[in-house]
Design an enzyme around this catalytic site. Sequence first.
Site, mmCIF file in Angstrom:
data_model
loop_
_atom_site.group_PDB
_atom_site.id
_atom_site.type_symbol
_atom_site.label_atom_id
_atom_site.label_comp_id
_atom_site.label_asym_id
_atom_site.label_seq_id
_atom_site.Cartn_x
_atom_site.Cartn_y
_atom_site.Cartn_z
ATOM 1 N N SER A 261 0.825 -1.213 0.000
ATOM 2 C CA SER A 261 0.000 0.000 0.000
ATOM 3 C C SER A 261 0.859 1.263 0.000
ATOM 4 C CB SER A 261 -0.928 -0.013 1.211
ATOM 5 O OG SER A 261 -0.161 -0.086 2.409
ATOM 6 N N GLY A 262 2.047 1.154 -0.593
ATOM 7 C CA GLY A 262 2.926 2.332 -0.706
ATOM 8 C C GLY A 262 2.572 3.169 -1.929
ATOM 9 N N CYS B 27 11.548 0.776 -14.211
ATOM 10 C CA CYS B 27 10.943 1.918 -14.909
ATOM 11 C C CYS B 27 11.762 2.253 -16.154
ATOM 12 C CB CYS B 27 10.844 3.117 -13.977
ATOM 13 S SG CYS B 27 12.405 3.675 -13.288
ATOM 14 N N ALA C 23 12.384 8.901 -6.289
ATOM 15 C CA ALA C 23 13.128 7.663 -5.986
ATOM 16 C C ALA C 23 12.842 7.290 -4.544
ATOM 17 C CB ALA C 23 14.617 7.865 -6.205
ATOM 18 N N GLY C 24 12.103 6.241 -4.358
ATOM 19 C CA GLY C 24 11.704 5.817 -3.014
ATOM 20 C C GLY C 24 12.855 5.166 -2.267
ATOM 21 N N PRO C 25 12.645 4.887 -0.974
ATOM 22 C CA PRO C 25 13.707 4.290 -0.161
ATOM 23 C C PRO C 25 14.181 2.932 -0.694
ATOM 24 C CG PRO C 25 11.611 4.421 1.070
ATOM 25 C CD PRO C 25 11.431 5.188 -0.199
ATOM 26 N N GLY C 26 13.271 2.183 -1.307
ATOM 27 C CA GLY C 26 13.648 0.866 -1.841
ATOM 28 C C GLY C 26 14.652 1.000 -2.970
ATOM 29 N N ARG D 185 16.590 3.559 -3.557
ATOM 30 C CA ARG D 185 17.816 4.170 -3.057
ATOM 31 C C ARG D 185 18.705 3.160 -2.331
ATOM 32 N NH1 ARG D 185 18.088 9.632 -2.615
ATOM 33 N NH2 ARG D 185 16.438 10.679 -3.729
ATOM 34 N N ASN E 215 18.968 0.101 -2.878
ATOM 35 C CA ASN E 215 19.533 -0.934 -3.723
ATOM 36 C C ASN E 215 19.542 -0.504 -5.183
ATOM 37 O OD1 ASN E 215 20.683 -3.289 -4.494
ATOM 38 N ND2 ASN E 215 19.207 -4.596 -3.459
#
Lengths: 295, 337
Positions: free
Chosen positions: A11-12, A126, A158-161, A163, A165
């Site tokens: 749910s992000g 993406c 750019a989400g934490p995921g 970033r 990796n």
Amino acid sequence: MNKIKVGVIGSGNIGTDLMMKIQRSPYIEMAVMIGIDPESEGLQRAEAAGVKTITNGIEGFLQQHELADILFDATSAKAHVLHVEKLKGLGKKIIDLTPAAIGPFVIPTVNLQDHIEVDVVNMVTCGGQATIPIIHAINSVQQVEYAEIVATIASKSAGPGTRANIDEFTETTSLAIEKIGGATKGKAIILLNPAEPPLIMRDTILCTLQEQAQEEAIMEAIHEMVAKVNEFVPGYRLKMEPLIDEKQVSVFLEVEGLGDYLPVYAGNLDIMTAAALKVGEEIAQAMIAEEAQIR
Amino acid sequence: MMPIYITEVAMRDGSHVVGHQFTKEQVRNITSQLSAAGMPYIEVTHGDGLGGSSLQYGLSKEYDIELIKEAALVAGNSKITVLLIPGIGTIKDLKEAYAAGAKAVRVATHVTEADVSKQHIEMAKSLGMEAFGFLMMAHSAPPEKVLEQALLMESYGADAVYVTDSAGAMLPSDVRNRIRLLRENLNIEVGFHAHNNLSLAVANTLVAIEEGATRIDASVCCLGAGAGNTQTEVLVAVLNRMEVESGIDLYKMLDLADYVRAEVLPHPQDITTGSLVMGYAGVYSSFLRHANIAGEKVGIDARTILVELGKRHIVGGQEDMIIEVAQQIAKQKVGIV
């Protein structure tokens, strides 16, 4: 026509944006949002929209798995591996938006029909969704020896995921450029641009061909492909006419998002959710057709 | 005073100057002379870091892993270090560099994006390498932001964090503010990397040292992007006069400079109009060559392109924007738009 019921796991940002796109689909119905944080905006939005929510993750879904036939996984690579394991034997179709890549890579305009029957498909990255169609188009005219893509995305998108990796992006994209794009050798570069106001996603594709470029045929193939991607990603466009110089083809793209849940500059996230939706719809249509045949 | 550790960057930042065409022989010669001069760290990598060899940035003559191997063979007590920009280079590249003999890595990110360096810094540490954070375009963020990002790198295990003036745009006061704030708040060493576009590289480096920076980048004959970096032999001479210990033999550096001038430098590293405008406009130093090419192609002044790039906050790595901006300016000029 009956719509096929689908669920979104995660749910992000991506999951929520995808939900909003699914809600407009004529082929699939947003039946359930599966998350782990009841406070998350995604779950709250789902609930407000009258979508069933599950707040204890995959375990919760397993208890009522009749809720959905197709699942979109917008969690993490690690969680996805677990989800696939748990869902085994239930006959669900899974569309993986994480970098886990358990199933084959799918680029809707290139190879979706090859994998319509597969249980788990992966949406690459993406940058892959934006550039591989073009590489494939060029390669369909002449063998692409080397294809390099440079994806520039707004820092804020750019989400934490991503970033934590970033290598997953470069490695997965390079591999898919070769496997799906058809280039003999692929390379991917990603740049995070902190400019304010945030810049729209840009993708540059640099291809080296084996022979002198057949300019007219390549131009035509590129334009055709842009139009095809455009059908489900309206903000996908050439930034300028491709440059062709002897054996090198340079293509400059821009991807503007629809602005569903995420701002329009986040074309990188939009093209992922739009492509995943397209895959979900095609799978749903195949399921509907199959059902009609049985009857 | 703490000893100063210099990293010689001519075979990394200087790679831009030679169009990434360093030969194995040149790398061997330069490395062995640097080692004999007592240089503690010698950086060998494509100008844009591991994996940088590309159509976007320029293809290397020799794969940089091969150059690292050559350098490691003759490095003696010097440590071979590499640059890694996450998004371009990967952990796989880092492991190959380590296997080739690299003992240290500088993990570089744009000054606001330090969190992408976590996995690379952690991997370097777990391999037993020294790992340094490298905050590029540090002029473009206020000191507090630089500190926030440096603290992230420290938390990932970095052994030092460099304030990197990629555009050669910092004034001495800019250096002072940033280094001072980092020195006061970090438990690890602080470094500084200059470009000489405003003729301030040595002066800024001295300010950094005054404020407590102990890791300094320099390049022999100024061999680096734009107007080059802090000129190593000049810095060593100045530090000698100041009685600051660098452990480097000045005369051997001067001999090396003669070799580089004769055998490597395609043209003297002076402050050209292009590099000056770059320091003035605050854009990435390696944009110069691309702006010249683009300017020639569309028939407009490279300076105009560079100033426009600065206005648009184009960041390091966005070389693909240069031709586009050039074409837009050219169109505006003839009134098509």
